[in-house]
Design a protein around this motif. Structure first.
Motif, PDB file in Angstrom:
ATOM      1  N   PRO A 162       0.812  -1.222   0.000  1.00  0.00           N
ATOM      2  CA  PRO A 162       0.000   0.000   0.000  1.00  0.00           C
ATOM      3  C   PRO A 162       0.847   1.275   0.000  1.00  0.00           C
ATOM      4  CG  PRO A 162       0.154  -0.866   2.224  1.00  0.00           C
ATOM      5  CD  PRO A 162       0.838  -1.877   1.329  1.00  0.00           C
ATOM      6  N   TYR A 163       0.186   2.378  -0.287  1.00  0.00           N
ATOM      7  CA  TYR A 163       0.763   3.710  -0.140  1.00  0.00           C
ATOM      8  C   TYR A 163       0.428   4.222   1.263  1.00  0.00           C
ATOM      9  CZ  TYR A 163       1.260   3.912  -5.255  1.00  0.00           C
ATOM     10  OH  TYR A 163       1.603   3.669  -6.558  1.00  0.00           O
ATOM     11  N   VAL A 164       1.341   4.951   1.865  1.00  0.00           N
ATOM     12  CA  VAL A 164       1.130   5.507   3.204  1.00  0.00           C
ATOM     13  C   VAL A 164       1.548   6.968   3.198  1.00  0.00           C
ATOM     14  CG1 VAL A 164       1.462   3.299   4.370  1.00  0.00           C
ATOM     15  CG2 VAL A 164       3.439   4.790   3.973  1.00  0.00           C
ATOM     16  N   ARG A 165       1.124   7.705   4.232  1.00  0.00           N
ATOM     17  CA  ARG A 165       1.563   9.085   4.362  1.00  0.00           C
ATOM     18  C   ARG A 165       3.046   9.110   4.707  1.00  0.00           C
ATOM     19  NH1 ARG A 165      -3.588  10.251   7.461  1.00  0.00           N
ATOM     20  NH2 ARG A 165      -2.309  10.084   9.323  1.00  0.00           N
ATOM     21  N   ARG A 166       3.680  10.216   4.382  1.00  0.00           N
ATOM     22  CA  ARG A 166       5.136  10.309   4.575  1.00  0.00           C
ATOM     23  C   ARG A 166       5.532  10.010   6.021  1.00  0.00           C
ATOM     24  NH1 ARG A 166       9.410  11.861   1.841  1.00  0.00           N
ATOM     25  NH2 ARG A 166       8.182  12.572   0.061  1.00  0.00           N
ATOM     26  N   ASP A 167       4.713  10.434   6.982  1.00  0.00           N
ATOM     27  CA  ASP A 167       5.048  10.189   8.386  1.00  0.00           C
ATOM     28  C   ASP A 167       5.086   8.704   8.726  1.00  0.00           C
ATOM     29  OD1 ASP A 167       5.208  12.891   8.775  1.00  0.00           O
ATOM     30  OD2 ASP A 167       3.262  13.099   9.760  1.00  0.00           O
ATOM     31  N   ASP A 168       4.370   7.889   7.946  1.00  0.00           N
ATOM     32  CA  ASP A 168       4.309   6.442   8.206  1.00  0.00           C
ATOM     33  C   ASP A 168       5.261   5.641   7.322  1.00  0.00           C
ATOM     34  OD1 ASP A 168       2.283   6.653  10.147  1.00  0.00           O
ATOM     35  OD2 ASP A 168       0.747   6.781   8.588  1.00  0.00           O
ATOM     36  N   TYR A 169       5.958   6.324   6.412  1.00  0.00           N
ATOM     37  CA  TYR A 169       6.722   5.607   5.395  1.00  0.00           C
ATOM     38  C   TYR A 169       7.860   4.772   5.994  1.00  0.00           C
ATOM     39  CZ  TYR A 169       9.818   4.695   1.455  1.00  0.00           C
ATOM     40  OH  TYR A 169      10.628   4.087   0.537  1.00  0.00           O
ATOM     41  N   GLU A 170       8.578   5.325   6.936  1.00  0.00           N
ATOM     42  CA  GLU A 170       9.725   4.600   7.492  1.00  0.00           C
ATOM     43  C   GLU A 170       9.288   3.296   8.149  1.00  0.00           C
ATOM     44  OE1 GLU A 170      13.445   5.278  10.628  1.00  0.00           O
ATOM     45  OE2 GLU A 170      12.255   6.984   9.955  1.00  0.00           O
ATOM     46  N   ALA A 171       8.228   3.368   8.960  1.00  0.00           N
ATOM     47  CA  ALA A 171       7.745   2.161   9.638  1.00  0.00           C
ATOM     48  C   ALA A 171       7.175   1.163   8.633  1.00  0.00           C
ATOM     49  CB  ALA A 171       6.678   2.528  10.668  1.00  0.00           C
ATOM     50  N   ALA A 172       6.429   1.648   7.646  1.00  0.00           N
ATOM     51  CA  ALA A 172       5.846   0.755   6.643  1.00  0.00           C
ATOM     52  C   ALA A 172       6.941   0.108   5.800  1.00  0.00           C
ATOM     53  CB  ALA A 172       4.882   1.533   5.747  1.00  0.00           C
ATOM     54  N   GLY A 173       7.977   0.883   5.455  1.00  0.00           N
ATOM     55  CA  GLY A 173       9.087   0.326   4.683  1.00  0.00           C
ATOM     56  C   GLY A 173       9.821  -0.758   5.436  1.00  0.00           C
ATOM     57  N   ALA A 174       9.979  -0.572   6.744  1.00  0.00           N
ATOM     58  CA  ALA A 174      10.639  -1.595   7.560  1.00  0.00           C
ATOM     59  C   ALA A 174       9.836  -2.894   7.566  1.00  0.00           C
ATOM     60  CB  ALA A 174      10.833  -1.080   8.984  1.00  0.00           C
ATOM     61  N   GLU A 175       8.520  -2.777   7.550  1.00  0.00           N
ATOM     62  CA  GLU A 175       7.675  -3.970   7.510  1.00  0.00           C
ATOM     63  C   GLU A 175       7.841  -4.712   6.182  1.00  0.00           C
ATOM     64  OE1 GLU A 175       3.724  -2.624   8.271  1.00  0.00           O
ATOM     65  OE2 GLU A 175       4.204  -1.885  10.280  1.00  0.00           O
ATOM     66  N   VAL A 176       7.968  -3.951   5.089  1.00  0.00           N
ATOM     67  CA  VAL A 176       8.168  -4.576   3.782  1.00  0.00           C
ATOM     68  C   VAL A 176       9.496  -5.324   3.756  1.00  0.00           C
ATOM     69  CG1 VAL A 176       8.502  -4.154   1.320  1.00  0.00           C
ATOM     70  CG2 VAL A 176       6.739  -2.896   2.569  1.00  0.00           C
ATOM     71  N   ARG A 177      10.554  -4.703   4.249  1.00  0.00           N
ATOM     72  CA  ARG A 177      11.868  -5.362   4.253  1.00  0.00           C
ATOM     73  C   ARG A 177      11.854  -6.611   5.130  1.00  0.00           C
ATOM     74  NH1 ARG A 177      16.930  -1.299   3.580  1.00  0.00           N
ATOM     75  NH2 ARG A 177      15.983   0.159   2.124  1.00  0.00           N
ATOM     76  N   ALA A 178      11.135  -6.543   6.228  1.00  0.00           N
ATOM     77  CA  ALA A 178      11.048  -7.716   7.100  1.00  0.00           C
ATOM     78  C   ALA A 178      10.387  -8.875   6.372  1.00  0.00           C
ATOM     79  CB  ALA A 178      10.274  -7.370   8.370  1.00  0.00           C
ATOM     80  N   GLU A 179       9.379  -8.582   5.553  1.00  0.00           N
ATOM     81  CA  GLU A 179       8.717  -9.645   4.794  1.00  0.00           C
ATOM     82  C   GLU A 179       9.650 -10.189   3.711  1.00  0.00           C
ATOM     83  OE1 GLU A 179       4.891 -10.356   1.858  1.00  0.00           O
ATOM     84  OE2 GLU A 179       4.799  -8.790   3.386  1.00  0.00           O
ATOM     85  N   VAL A 180      10.375  -9.279   3.044  1.00  0.00           N
ATOM     86  CA  VAL A 180      11.314  -9.716   2.014  1.00  0.00           C
ATOM     87  C   VAL A 180      12.360 -10.652   2.610  1.00  0.00           C
ATOM     88  CG1 VAL A 180      13.174  -8.946   0.493  1.00  0.00           C
ATOM     89  CG2 VAL A 180      10.993  -7.715   0.509  1.00  0.00           C
ATOM     90  N   GLU A 181      12.934 -10.253   3.739  1.00  0.00           N
ATOM     91  CA  GLU A 181      13.996 -11.059   4.341  1.00  0.00           C
ATOM     92  C   GLU A 181      13.473 -12.370   4.904  1.00  0.00           C
ATOM     93  OE1 GLU A 181      16.397  -8.820   7.020  1.00  0.00           O
ATOM     94  OE2 GLU A 181      16.869  -7.276   5.532  1.00  0.00           O
ATOM     95  N   LYS A 182      12.194 -12.394   5.260  1.00  0.00           N
ATOM     96  CA  LYS A 182      11.600 -13.640   5.744  1.00  0.00           C
ATOM     97  C   LYS A 182      11.757 -14.742   4.706  1.00  0.00           C
ATOM     98  CE  LYS A 182       7.067 -15.589   6.886  1.00  0.00           C
ATOM     99  NZ  LYS A 182       5.611 -15.278   7.039  1.00  0.00           N
TER     100      LYS A 182
END
Length: 286
Positions: A162-182
């Protein structure tokens, strides 16, 4: 006699309060929250009054308000309704949590998608706002989704994340990387086959690559490097010392618990250039 009756009433009140364990103020707050009902744009005063009553409690009393989560959910839902009604979502940049693609919507019905002009129309219910974006004559459906207790997101037909507001981007991006590395670092379960090479990804951008299945058992391998280009895309660089192979490219990961993960060519994101094979499957194939 009157004094005796008053004393009895006071004692009864104390016993009543001790029995329920809550002060009258706490009970009043819970009643105010329970009476909120279905949240609409007309709920503002009732929500604000319940919040003021709650804020006036002592810290100990606040801990005994059992339905405080209902009040917080009511506030989030009201804020979302006000958010959409006033066109305020269009004053934000919406950034894709995986690849950084950006939507900006203006209240005029115009906006940009990755700096390309677009127009939109919208409709909404109490939890979502549907947007049809027209860009160069091509339409795409976008949904602004309310997440109670979480964040508000833009969900599109064509993006996995999904797209998120800029304030949420860092946390949302970390979640994506965690899924990738899984999936990427799942060497205990299997091995990746990319460009006809067998690869094992390690942490901190390290890895090893085998040029054939037979070499796995003989422990013949070369090192490789990988790094993030965006939150769901990695760049792989691998070359054998003997010149038997060379792999350099950008790949995006696609996979979930019910699906075999694959790596897609980053250029088109439609061509599967890498697949994950379990050790059991590899042994059976050998």
């Amino acid at each position: 006699m009157k004094k005796r009756i008053s004393a009895i009433l006071v004692l009864a009140l104390c016993v009543s309060l001790c029995g329920c364990g809550k002060s009258r103020q706490v009970q009043s707050v819970e009643e105010a929250i329970s009476s909120l009902g279905k949240i609409s744009l007309l709920s503002f005063e009732a929500i604000e009054e319940a919040e003021k009553m709650y804020d006036a409690l002592s810290d100990e009393e606040k801990e005994s308000v059992e339905n405080i989560s209902d009040l917080r959910d009511a506030r989030e839902k009201y804020d979302f309704l006000a958010f959409t009604a006033s066109n305020r979502p269009f004053s934000y940049e919406w950034i894709n949590s995986a690849d950084g693609d950006i939507y900006v919507f203006e209240c005029t019905g115009e906006g940009t998608h990755d700096n390309v002009p677009c127009t939109y129309t919208r409709s909404e219910d109490e939890n979502n706002m549907a947007i049809i974006v027209s860009e160069d004559g091509v339409e795409e459906n976008v949904t602004l989704r309310l997440e109670l207790g979480g964040r508000t997101e833009l969900v599109t037909d064509t993006k996995r994340y999904p797209y998120v507001r800029r304030d949420d981007y860092e946390a949302a991006g970390a979640e994506v990387r965690a899924e990738v590395e899984k999936y990427l670092l799942a060497q205990d379960n299997g091995i990746w086959v990319i460009a006809n090479q067998f690869m094992v990804f390690g942490e901190n951008g390290e890895g090893i690559v085998f040029d054939s299945f037979e070499n796995l058992s003989n422990s013949k391998y070369s090192t490789m490097k990988w790094e993030y280009i965006d939150n769901d895309t990695i760049r792989i660089r691998a070359n054998s010392s003997g010149g038997n192979y060379s792999v350099t490219g950008d790949f995006s990961l696609l996979g979930d618990a019910a699906q075999r993960p694959i790596l897609l060519n980053h250029g088109s994101k439609t061509t599967a250039c890498g697949s994950f094979i379990t050790w059991e499957e590899l042994t059976a194939a050998g």
